[in-house]
Design an enzyme around this catalytic site. Structure first.
Site, PDB file in Angstrom:
ATOM      1  CG  ASP A  13      12.854  10.424 -22.996  1.00  0.00           C
ATOM      2  OD1 ASP A  13      13.861  11.143 -22.855  1.00  0.00           O
ATOM      3  OD2 ASP A  13      11.758  10.862 -23.384  1.00  0.00           O
ATOM      4  CD  GLU A  15       8.752  13.790 -23.107  1.00  0.00           C
ATOM      5  OE1 GLU A  15       8.959  14.990 -22.811  1.00  0.00           O
ATOM      6  OE2 GLU A  15       9.315  13.213 -24.051  1.00  0.00           O
ATOM      7  CD  GLU A  63       9.501  26.864 -23.072  1.00  0.00           C
ATOM      8  OE1 GLU A  63      10.598  26.795 -23.649  1.00  0.00           O
ATOM      9  OE2 GLU A  63       9.301  27.571 -22.064  1.00  0.00           O
ATOM     10  CG  HIS A  68       5.424  16.719 -23.243  1.00  0.00           C
ATOM     11  ND1 HIS A  68       4.138  17.093 -22.953  1.00  0.00           N
ATOM     12  CD2 HIS A  68       6.189  17.186 -22.221  1.00  0.00           C
ATOM     13  CE1 HIS A  68       4.105  17.746 -21.806  1.00  0.00           C
ATOM     14  NE2 HIS A  68       5.336  17.837 -21.340  1.00  0.00           N
ATOM     15  CG  HIS A 163      10.286  15.420 -27.688  1.00  0.00           C
ATOM     16  ND1 HIS A 163      11.576  14.950 -27.706  1.00  0.00           N
ATOM     17  CD2 HIS A 163      10.311  16.600 -28.334  1.00  0.00           C
ATOM     18  CE1 HIS A 163      12.348  15.817 -28.327  1.00  0.00           C
ATOM     19  NE2 HIS A 163      11.596  16.832 -28.724  1.00  0.00           N
ATOM     20  CG  ASP A 168      11.751  10.816 -27.488  1.00  0.00           C
ATOM     21  OD1 ASP A 168      11.346  10.653 -28.655  1.00  0.00           O
ATOM     22  OD2 ASP A 168      11.747  11.917 -26.914  1.00  0.00           O
TER      23      ASP A 168
END
Length: 243
Positions: A13, A15, A63, A68, A163, A168
């Protein structure tokens, strides 16, 4: 390459600083700021992982921070992608790459390689499996984000308020193993009985003592039958009782 590479999977995963809201690819203009990977060999989590925060050359969108929680100040002293790319590629080499909405993560990682002028691309290095595509085949017409899949498969992710790439990836590994035929051993203990780095994910040991079975007594059975009588009286249906 590992002789068991066809049995080795890396659940991944990322970010990012945000997403491109224009008409171009979602990754253009944005950067990867966190990579989290966990290793699965022969359908068992090994406890090995790759995890890094990365300093981008741009600001993180507000945003994205709300999703995260990773701020510009936190990333100020982190290494750039260029400093960690070889370590990352070595970790995933020859494995099957598993990600939820894989085109998102793969697009960003390929874009990072492009910015460095490097020829490597994820799909050329690894077989890529998209768990979102798998979920849509299993549950057509339903929402299939990671939180919903956790609920669907009975995976506890109550500690997941923001997150995070490694967290994750660990959760997705559990989801993927259950989606693709179930998992016989969900703990991260190695052969020496030592617990791997789970990041707080709790998994059941395959060697745990058998569950104690407590059978209903006569009074409880009668109460149960009375409840079934009431259900049927009100027009309900009991599949486990002959009509």
């Amino acid at each position: 390459m590992n002789q068991q590479s066809h049995q080795r999977q890396i659940v991944l995963d990322t970010e990012t600083t945000g997403m491109n809201m224009d008409t171009g690819p979602h990754y253009v203009g944005h950067r990867v700021i966190e990579i989290g990977c966990v290793e699965v060999v022969n359908r068992r989590l090994t406890g090995r992982h790759f995890h890094v925060y990365l300093k981008p050359d741009r600001k993180v969108d507000e945003e994205a921070i709300r999703v995260h929680g990773i701020t510009d100040d936190y990333l100020a002293d982190k290494p750039p992608f260029a400093a960690k790319v070889d370590e990352f590629l070595q970790f995933i080499d020859g494995a099957e790459l598993v990600a939820h909405n894989a085109p998102f993560d793969v697009g960003f990682l390929d874009y990072e390689m492009q910015l460095l002028g490097r020829p490597e691309r994820m799909a050329a290095l690894c077989k890529v499996t998209d768990t979102l595509a798998l979920a849509r085949k299993m549950f057509p017409g339903k929402r299939n984000n990671l939180d919903i899949l956790c609920d669907r498969f009975g995976i506890d992710n109550g500690h997941r308020t923001l997150h995070g790439a490694l967290l994750d990836a660990e959760i997705l590994a559990d989801v993927y193993l259950l989606m693709t035929g179930g998992q016989t051993k969900l703990n991260l203990q190695n052969d020496n009985g030592q617990q791997g780095d789970t990041g707080g994910i709790r998994r059941l040991s395959a060697g745990r003592a058998p569950l104690k079975v407590i059978r209903a007594g006569e009074q409880e059975l009668q109460a149960h039958e009375s409840r079934l009588d009431l259900v049927m009286k009100k027009g309900g249906s009991c599949l486990w009782r002959a009509e």
